[in-house]
Design an enzyme around this catalytic site. Sequence first.
Site: not given
Length: 444
Positions: A41, A244, A261, A272, A351, A355, A362, A388, A392, A409, A411
């Site tokens: 609940d 991620h 990030d 972001d 990547h 974006h 995103h 960004e 890696y 990275r 960004e």
Amino acid sequence: MKHTRIDVAEFVERRQRLLAQMPDNSVALIPANKEVTRSRDTEFLFCQDKDFYYLTGFHEPDALLVLVKGEQSESILFCRDKDPAQEVWHGRRVGAEKAQQAFNFDLTYTLDELEQVLPMYINQRDVLLFAQGAQKTFDEMVFAILDILRAGFKHGFKAPHTLTDIRDLIHEMRLFKSPAEIAIMREANAITGNAHCRAMKFCQHGVFEYQVEAEILHEFAKNGARTAAYGSIVGGGENATILHYTDNDEVLINDELLLIDAGAELSGYAADITRTFPVNGKFSEQQKALYNVVLDAQNATIEAIKPGVSFAQLNTIACDVLTRGLYDLGLLTGDLDQLIEEKACKQYFIHGLGHWLGLDVHDVGDYHVDQDKNQRRPFEPGMVLTIEPGLYIDAEADVDEHYQGLGIRIEDNILVTENGFENLTVNAPKTVDEIEALMATSNQ
């Protein structure tokens, strides 16, 4: 702390703009989100449907916006009624009567009236616009109404002959930010930048990733951004090579890098930002060299942003800089011109370059992707995007061991202006000297 808010008049103007783009004799249905059960609940913290919020500013679940374009256009809201017994447990409700005045709708109804009233607004319309597939239970209700209208043609009922997805119209509108939206996003960036600074000053050998995350979230919340815009990524060492990574449960090691990030959500709008820095406050020679390759690529890419430029063009710039940098460090070998032509850096830059950014991290909006998967939409003033680049290096990669397991990275959030760009990310250090100087001030 007082922050910029979207005025009710702006939500009204958005509805009017959407109505102007709708076909004649049409009706649009945009539902709010429903609460989602976390366990038994208790519910997850409620997050409003972003399209619904964009057009209403209304925060309660289960509501429905109806836009009717006919001889007289109308905006109608269905929402929960006032209920003292429920409100003492779950919080105050606006109620239909107050919602009409506070949010400037033409008409409002309670949800108890939905079954009886909604078919009246759909009946005899030529076109029905809604986001089919977005909410299964809502789809079921809409199609049940259409079945009733189709079956009742002898009684003067008539279902719309055309069903159209409303999302393309709304998402094109959302792509271009108003001055008030931009002001909120500046504030979200400022809060997020301060959180990254706090993380840098807190960081040291032996603390856990989740402790760094806690510092970030505390900085968000105490400045009015009560939630993060997405699950924060706090990855030390090899964890930074997981794009991620959100486990955030390992201990930080002295000579490793930490990639964060993380972005605040303020008044519904996302920041972001990503920063990468040494746990001990001092880059090694190889860490510094690889870091500067990424930073050079980001700087070159951002400087090229202006109306008419596309992500495809920026991606070429970023890949050229990254490929040359990797070649100079010996991480790529062969003929340099051929490596650049082949975008050989994509072996380590795995990547996209960026974006759209807005109510969603995103964010929505067409990229005009061609058959080669290039994003060729020309930028226009009012768009906000991330830049960004990252590199890696797998821990088992056949490279100098000093580069193995490094993830970097950087960004920033960028507004396209009439003549170029504005970098909204202004208070989060990103040069080697700036980062080392800030971390040297830590009392840890």
